[in-house]
Structures are given as C-alpha cells and as structure tokens.
Design an enzyme around this catalytic site. Structure first.
Site, mmCIF file in Angstrom:
data_model
loop_
_atom_site.group_PDB
_atom_site.id
_atom_site.type_symbol
_atom_site.label_atom_id
_atom_site.label_comp_id
_atom_site.label_asym_id
_atom_site.label_seq_id
_atom_site.Cartn_x
_atom_site.Cartn_y
_atom_site.Cartn_z
ATOM 1 N N SER A 152 50.295 14.090 -28.907
ATOM 2 C CA SER A 152 49.660 15.235 -28.245
ATOM 3 C C SER A 152 50.403 16.523 -28.578
ATOM 4 O O SER A 152 51.543 16.491 -29.054
ATOM 5 C CB SER A 152 49.707 14.989 -26.736
ATOM 6 O OG SER A 152 49.305 16.147 -26.039
ATOM 7 N N SER A 153 49.738 17.638 -28.305
ATOM 8 C CA SER A 153 50.392 18.955 -28.398
ATOM 9 C C SER A 153 50.616 19.566 -27.021
ATOM 10 O O SER A 153 51.094 20.705 -26.921
ATOM 11 C CB SER A 153 49.514 19.921 -29.188
ATOM 12 O OG SER A 153 49.380 19.500 -30.499
ATOM 13 N N THR B 167 43.525 16.272 -20.023
ATOM 14 C CA THR B 167 42.504 16.426 -21.071
ATOM 15 C C THR B 167 41.589 15.226 -21.216
ATOM 16 O O THR B 167 41.943 14.096 -20.881
ATOM 17 C CB THR B 167 43.204 16.684 -22.434
ATOM 18 O OG1 THR B 167 42.227 17.037 -23.402
ATOM 19 C CG2 THR B 167 43.981 15.485 -22.917
ATOM 20 N N ARG C 70 49.304 9.835 -20.367
ATOM 21 C CA ARG C 70 48.505 9.884 -21.585
ATOM 22 C C ARG C 70 47.700 8.591 -21.721
ATOM 23 O O ARG C 70 48.192 7.500 -21.382
ATOM 24 C CB ARG C 70 49.459 10.016 -22.767
ATOM 25 C CG ARG C 70 48.829 10.124 -24.135
ATOM 26 C CD ARG C 70 48.179 11.438 -24.338
ATOM 27 N NE ARG C 70 47.969 11.754 -25.738
ATOM 28 C CZ ARG C 70 47.177 12.735 -26.126
ATOM 29 N NH1 ARG C 70 46.510 13.478 -25.251
ATOM 30 N NH2 ARG C 70 47.025 13.009 -27.401
ATOM 31 N N GLY D 152 44.118 24.055 -25.734
ATOM 32 C CA GLY D 152 43.995 24.719 -27.039
ATOM 33 C C GLY D 152 44.408 23.858 -28.214
ATOM 34 O O GLY D 152 44.703 24.388 -29.286
ATOM 35 N N GLY D 153 44.451 22.522 -28.031
ATOM 36 C CA GLY D 153 44.759 21.646 -29.169
ATOM 37 C C GLY D 153 46.083 22.013 -29.809
ATOM 38 O O GLY D 153 47.086 22.237 -29.119
ATOM 39 N N ASN E 261 40.308 15.454 -24.358
ATOM 40 C CA ASN E 261 40.413 15.833 -25.773
ATOM 41 C C ASN E 261 39.309 16.834 -26.114
ATOM 42 O O ASN E 261 39.449 18.004 -25.826
ATOM 43 C CB ASN E 261 40.403 14.619 -26.706
ATOM 44 C CG ASN E 261 40.839 15.036 -28.110
ATOM 45 O OD1 ASN E 261 41.456 16.093 -28.270
ATOM 46 N ND2 ASN E 261 40.538 14.246 -29.124
ATOM 47 N N THR F 155 40.952 21.126 -23.241
ATOM 48 C CA THR F 155 41.964 20.518 -22.403
ATOM 49 C C THR F 155 42.064 21.477 -21.235
ATOM 50 O O THR F 155 41.413 22.528 -21.241
ATOM 51 C CB THR F 155 43.263 20.404 -23.246
ATOM 52 O OG1 THR F 155 43.026 19.465 -24.289
ATOM 53 C CG2 THR F 155 44.475 19.983 -22.455
#
Ligand code: GLY
Length: 529
Positions: free
Chosen positions: A411-412, A358, A65, A432-433, A360, A340
């Site tokens: 993050s998701s 990603t 990340r 997909g956030g 973002n 992403t």
C-alpha cells in the site's frame, strides 16, 4: 475534533467524543459511518491502516489491510500463455481481497476503546436507515459507476437504480443497516461468521470469486510497530509495511533535512526540483524492496539510514533533471488508485488517531454482496499481477509484492502523526493512491517550512513524481509558469493532471486549540467542540 471525507461521518465521530468517548471510540464510529455516508471509499468490505498516539505519548499502529484469499496464486490474473487478463484484478469477484475493516475496528475497541461497542456502531445503523442526502459529487460518482455496477453483479445493486441520481436525493441502505446490526450484536462474528459470511460465500460462488468462509474466519488485523523518523525537531510517527507510506515519507523528509526549503520558497524552482529528485529515488526503492513483512524481508533500517539517504541525494545535479532510467534499472514501482479515504481525530483527553481506509478503486470491485448491502474491495490489484507487466494504472511492481495465499498487498497509505517538543503537533493523511505519500509530504512541509495554516496547507495545489513515469504531475495551479519554464529548461517533463488527494488533518496550535484542515477538493468537513 474529527475531520473526514463526509460531514455526517465527522458529526457522528464528534458526537461519540461529546458522549465522553475517546479518539479510538470515535474512530470506530467514523469508520462505520463512512461505510454508509461515503460508499465510494468508506467501507466494511475493505481495509486500512491506523496510527495512534495516546495522551501519554505512547504510539502504535494497526494493520487491517486486506489479505489474498488462500486460493490466490501468483499467476491468477494471467491466461495459459502468461498474458495478464485485463480487468480481472480490478473489477468483479476475483479482484477482492479478504476484508479487514471489521476485525480492525474490533481489535481497536478491545485494546483502547472506552464506550460499549454497540454505542459506537449504532449511529451508522441509524444513518443507513434514515439515509444520506447526496451531494453533487456523490450523485456524479454513482451515475458514472452505474454501468460497472451492472456489469459486475448478477443482481441489480441498489446503488445502480434506473433513474440517474441527483444532488439532494436521499440514499438509504436498509441491507447494510442489517449487516451493521449483526456487527453491533455479534462483533467480529457478525461479519466473519454467520449470515454475513454466508452471504459473502454465496456471492463468491455466484460470481466466480475465491474468498471462502475459512478465509473470513482466518482474517486477523495486526498491531505493528510504527515507523519513526524526525525532521528538524519534529518527530514523525507513521505506518510501516505492508504500507510503503511511512518509510517513503520518512525517507523524503530525511532527504530534505539538509535544505532550507522555507528560505527557497514554496514552489520555487529549487524546492520543486529537490523534492522531485527525492521522490524519484524514494519511489524507485519502494518498487524494489517493499512488500508484506510477514512474507518478504523488508530492509527498513537500511532504507531509513541517514548515510544511505544522503548518498541518494548526492547524485542530484541541480543544473539538470536526473533521468529516472539512470536511478535504478529493472523493477518498476507500484501505483494505486485515487479512491481511498482518510480521517484524523484528536480527543479531549489528548489521544490522537490517524486512519486511512480503502476499497482501492472507486466503489472497489463494484461487487455488492447481495443481501448484505456492502461493496467488496478490489485490493488484489495492489499486488504486482505479473513482474514487469503494468497494472491498471500503467505501472508494474517487483517480486516482493507478488501474489501469494494469505499475503497482504503493498500500500501507499500514510496515516501519520507529528510531535513537536514531545507534544502532539499534527495528525495527517490522505487518499490518492501513489500520490498519498507526496501529498502528506507536502502538507507537512507547507506548515513546517512555509508557515501555512493547516487549512491552507491541505488546500494548496500539489505536484507529484513517482520515478516512473518520469514526469512531474501537477495540479493546474501547483507550479507557477516561470518555475515550469525553468524546470523544462533543465530537462524535466511536466504533466498537468486533475486535482487529487483529500488531505484531512488537525494541527495543535500553540495555545492548545485545534485547527482543522479539511480538503476543499471533496465534501470533506471538520466537526469539533
Ligand atoms: N489501495 C490504495 C493503497 O493501499 O495505497
């Protein structure tokens, strides 16, 4: 088998496997190939998460990340009156976190790779030179972003050429090819030092950004323990903080375990209602408790505690919707954008890799590092820019996810692997956030509870609830009209939205063959032998 967002990337990953490379080698090649073939989300200027399970059943996760630059501060996106300055965390140089993808791939290769590094980077270089034929969707993405590219760069990035892009045009990336050559020849130093670092630092100076050469040098991808869970005889292996994905997914599955969703039926009123009520509660937890574990205490065990999750579901009344306002007052949840990308790999040796990576937003900050041919992320917007103030998607975050120097933003992303009877069963994930978690949740349930094939499971229309806004967002065909009517009568608000997520997954069939699920919402494709 490799399943990714672009046929060229899947092909390149598969060819590495054919050469005798393992799933980790193919991951490196696919990550770099996506940076070329799928610039809307594939990247070297962003970051990601990886979950693996080797042929002996050993598991691990890699956190690559992005990090906040050292000069970042909690109020950096606010004016002197404390108001959030619109667009500052989403577009342009200040939106970028320190990229993690290259160090992630280097660390992966050092620990688990088999073929030489140069062999893995070379296919992306060749692709960048020879160019990629644009599909309709890619031409459209580029054309839609032209103004933003011009607005956020002092130079004219090659992605924003004068005439509109058309399907069938070939997009070449000569400067990116040179950057990739430096990475091929010098590994980590090819990106975080030398000419590439100089170009990034110069780009920052030109555009008022704050990433320094020291930030680049300091960046470190990190091996972390996976989040482990179980669901009706399946073992779940997923990503922990600073992603919320694994914790939220295991919470959701644990909350569903007492119910026979298969018997209630796919998208029956009862199934949709139970899943929605679980999602509402899980996203409320996510907003309040999760952040970078190197900076904040994340109560992982408590959040995954079965008794706790049972007590959360005890407040569900199937006669009517629970208003989100009564689930938890105060802090609100995070939300991230749709752009992403995920890929899943299983090799001929039985190793499996699940990667979500990603920039973002689509094309990240839209800032192209001049002379280096790659885009920088806008991951800083995944932080809470100010407690209680909505981010670019209309939602806000809590204190645990406040900005701090060198901290990772929440993050998701939910790269996940499932085992059944001690054997590899499924590799799954999606972009997909904030919808990533619920899309992975549904893909798993579609196979395990509703008997779908992997391809049917990823193609099936989806719905999503994230506590706030208090509504079930659904794709056009996701919930039948009669079920919608029942839900509305119980007090649920339903909001139709355009298709989202691109789940790319692999299922191991009982005969040992692999079945791909490549999401038809994109140009996603599987390649295997
Ligand atoms: N930027 C998307 C995520 O990390 O969830």
């Amino acid at each position: 088998m490799v399943v990714s967002a672009h046929p060229e990337a899947s092909r390149i990953g598969m060819e590495i496997l054919r050469k005798g490379g393992n799933a980790y080698d193919a991951t490196v090649a696919t990550q770099f190939a996506l940076a070329v073939a799928f610039p809307v989300a594939g990247n070297i200027g962003g970051g990601g998460f990886l979950v693996y399970r080797d042929h002996n059943g050993q598991t691990g996760t890699l956190d690559y990340r992005e990090k906040a630059p050292a000069a970042a501060s909690e109020t950096m996106y606010q004016d002197s009156a404390g108001n959030v300055i619109e667009g500052l965390s989403t577009d342009g140089h200040l939106a970028a976190g320190v990229p993690g993808s290259v160090d992630g791939m280097v660390k992966l290769h050092q620990k688990l790779g088999k073929l030489p590094w140069a062999v893995l980077v070379q296919p992306a270089i060749d692709l960048a030179k020879q160019g990629v034929v644009l599909t309709e969707k890619e031409a459209q993405y580029l054309n839609n972003t032209k103004e933003a590219f011009l607005r956020n760069n002092k130079h004219i990035p090659y992605l924003a050429r004068e005439q509109a892009w058309q399907a069938g045009d070939t997009l070449r990336h000569p400067e990116l090819a040179q950057t990739l050559e430096r990475i091929r020849d010098n590994g980590r130093e090819g990106f975080y030092a030398g000419q590439t670092a100089d170009l990034i630092a110069r780009e920052m100076e030109r555009g008022g950004g704050i990433i320094t050469k020291q930030d680049l040098q300091n960046y470190n991808a990190t091996w972390r323990e996976p989040i482990m869970g179980k669901y009706k005889g399946y073992k779940v292996i997923s990503m922990g903080p600073p992603s919320s994905g694994g914790i939220a997914l295991v919470q959701l599955l644990t909350m569903m375990e007492p119910y026979d969703l298969g018997k209630y039926g796919w998208q029956s009123a009862k199934s949709v209602q139970l899943m929605t009520e679980a999602e509402r509660r899980v996203y409320a937890d996510r907003a309040t408790y999760l952040g970078d574990p190197d900076f904040v205490q994340t109560p992982v065990q408590q959040l995954l505690d079965e008794a706790y999750l049972k007590s959360r579901m005890a407040t569900v009344d199937l006669a009517k919707a629970t208003p989100s306002a009564s689930v938890k007052a105060g802090a609100l949840p995070m939300h991230e954008s749709d752009q992403t990308t995920h890929f899943s790999i299983v090799d001929q040796y039985g190793n499996a890799v699940s990667v979500t990576t990603t920039l973002n937003g689509a094309y990240g900050s839209k800032v192209m590092v001049e002379g280096a041919g790659f885009l920088l992320n806008n991951e800083m917007d995944d932080f809470s820019v100010k407690p209680g103030v909505p981010n670019m998607f209309g939602l806000v975050g809590g204190k645990a996810n406040a900005i701090a120097p060198n901290k990772r933003m929440l993050s998701s992303m939910t790269p996940t692997i499932l085992e059944k009877d001690g054997k590899l069963y499924m590799v799954v994930g999606t972009p997909g956030g904030s919808t990533i978690i619920t899309s992975v949740f549904q893909a798993i349930l579609n196979v395990v509870e509703h008997g779908m094939t992997m391809q049917q499971a990823v193609a099936a229309p989806r719905f999503h609830h994230q506590w706030l806004p208090d509504e079930i967002q659904h794709e056009p065909e996701a919930i039948p009209a009669d079920v919608r009517a029942i839900l509305i009568s119980k007090g649920y608000k339903l909001e139709e939205r355009s298709p989202y997520g691109r789940v790319d997954a692999i299922l191991v069939l009982p005969n040992g063959k692999l079945e791909a699920g490549a999401d038809p919402r994109g140009d996603d494709a599987a390649a295997g032998f």
